[in-house]
Structure formats: structure tokens, C-alpha cells
Scaffold this active site. Sequence first.
Site, mmCIF file in Angstrom:
data_model
loop_
_atom_site.group_PDB
_atom_site.id
_atom_site.type_symbol
_atom_site.label_atom_id
_atom_site.label_comp_id
_atom_site.label_asym_id
_atom_site.label_seq_id
_atom_site.Cartn_x
_atom_site.Cartn_y
_atom_site.Cartn_z
ATOM 1 N N SER A 145 0.842 -1.200 0.000
ATOM 2 C CA SER A 145 0.000 0.000 0.000
ATOM 3 C C SER A 145 0.870 1.239 0.000
ATOM 4 O O SER A 145 2.001 1.234 0.510
ATOM 5 C CB SER A 145 -0.898 0.013 1.246
ATOM 6 O OG SER A 145 -1.537 1.273 1.408
ATOM 7 N N TYR A 159 -1.685 -0.641 10.398
ATOM 8 C CA TYR A 159 -1.895 -1.179 9.047
ATOM 9 C C TYR A 159 -0.759 -0.761 8.125
ATOM 10 O O TYR A 159 -0.207 -1.584 7.382
ATOM 11 C CB TYR A 159 -3.240 -0.693 8.504
ATOM 12 C CG TYR A 159 -3.445 -0.939 7.034
ATOM 13 C CD1 TYR A 159 -3.822 -2.199 6.570
ATOM 14 C CD2 TYR A 159 -3.264 0.085 6.106
ATOM 15 C CE1 TYR A 159 -4.008 -2.427 5.215
ATOM 16 C CE2 TYR A 159 -3.444 -0.143 4.746
ATOM 17 C CZ TYR A 159 -3.813 -1.393 4.308
ATOM 18 O OH TYR A 159 -3.992 -1.622 2.964
#
Length: 254
Positions: A145, A159
Site C-alpha cells: 500500500s 496497518y
Amino acid sequence: MASDLKGKAVLITGASTGIGAAAARAFARLGCRIVIHYNANKDAAQAVASECRQLGGEATLSGGDVTRGADVARIVAETVSAYGCIDVLINNAGGMIGRTRIEDYTEDYLHAVLALNVTQVALFMHHAIPLMRARKRGNVINVTSIAARHGGGGGAIIYAGAKGFISTATRGWAKEVVGDGIRVNALSPGVITTPFHERYSTQEQLNAMQATIPMNRLGTADECAGTLVYLASDEMSGYVTGQIIEVNGGQYMP
């Protein structure tokens, strides 16, 4: 191009929606044999499988909770049972769990984020790489990501750290297996319109993110699928390994 992918066995985790579903459709158009993994949304997975068959690919479903080691082993085994091998593994499953401030961290929350975004990917590698080593070929594509680059924010820091692990491990794994004819790379999406942001981002947050993107729009899952095809194809990317490919509209330029 990518004609070498025809007939290849492709396991895609988290493929019932979003980037995983878009990838399944893209590989189906190339005549691949696809295992569509899902967790809770079997109906959506069945719909994706039906689309894949209409597009010219083969499609099989495999359900399971990737945070359970036994399920990971079974998903890999079911792929081999269906198609005899795994040519391409796309570790796409993952999630934020929730936006959580530092003050609100709990052990359960931390373990859950790491289990979903780190441990299960390592376990898929553990089970799939020996199969690829035995055949002296294979491609693994991890999904990281843009958060791994900028550290996340708005309660997404753990995360982001987990995705940072995936980016770093991708490079290490690539070095470890390159001698066996296996390539390992990663796709790093920016802000993509998928159920991920429907769950975790408000419209106000999405608007703020869009303002930081030079293209001045959010991306789509289909715009990520082409990168996955490129990385899976030895014909197109045979000299590419250990790379993190950014797909983010210019939001981050390394």
C-alpha cells in the site's frame, strides 16, 4: 503480449471484490486457470467466477479465513488439487480492521492487524514457494500500500506498518528464491475505489486524499489489474524482481 500466461494456474487471495476481483477478470481474459479465494462473501466470489468463465478463463472457488494457518494450507492444497500447480500467487487479502488511535490500541487489535496483513502472507509463501521451487519457476505478487511509504494516518498506522513489512519482505523473499527461477514483486496501490474505503474512509477523508493526487481523481481496481498481469508475465517482466510498483496517480513518486 502476456501470451505466456495462457493456461497458467493463478491463486488470488481476497478475490471476491475490489482489486482481487479485477485481477481475476484480467487473468481470465488471458485464458488463465484461476482460484478465487474468499472469506465471508461466497455469493460475490461465485459472481466473479461466473464472469471469469464468460471471459474465457477457468475458475474455482476456495473459501477460508486466511488468519487461520490451517485454512491457508488448505487453500494452497485445493489450488494444487484443482490445477496441479501454482504458477502465480497473488497475496491480495488484507485489511485495516479499523481506524484506531494509539491510546486505543489493544493486544487483540494489534494481533488482528498483523495476522491479517503479515502472518498470512508469510504462511502463503511458506506453503507455495516449495511447490514453485520444485518446478524451478513461479511468480509471487504481494499487495502492499502507499501507506507503507508515508506511514498511514487517521488511525491506520499499524496497518501502514504491516504493509511496510510486506514491502520489505518482498525484497528479501525475491533474493532468497531468485536462484530457483521464482520472481517476487509487489503492487502498491494508492487510493483506489474499493470496498476497503467504503468501510474505513469517509467522503471527507476521500476528498482530502484526492486533493493530494496530481491526477486529481481516485483510482479504480481495474487500473491495478494491468500491473498484476505485467508482473505475472515472464514475457513482459522477466527481468523484474524485488520491485514495488506504485499505482497511485502520482500521489507518491519514489
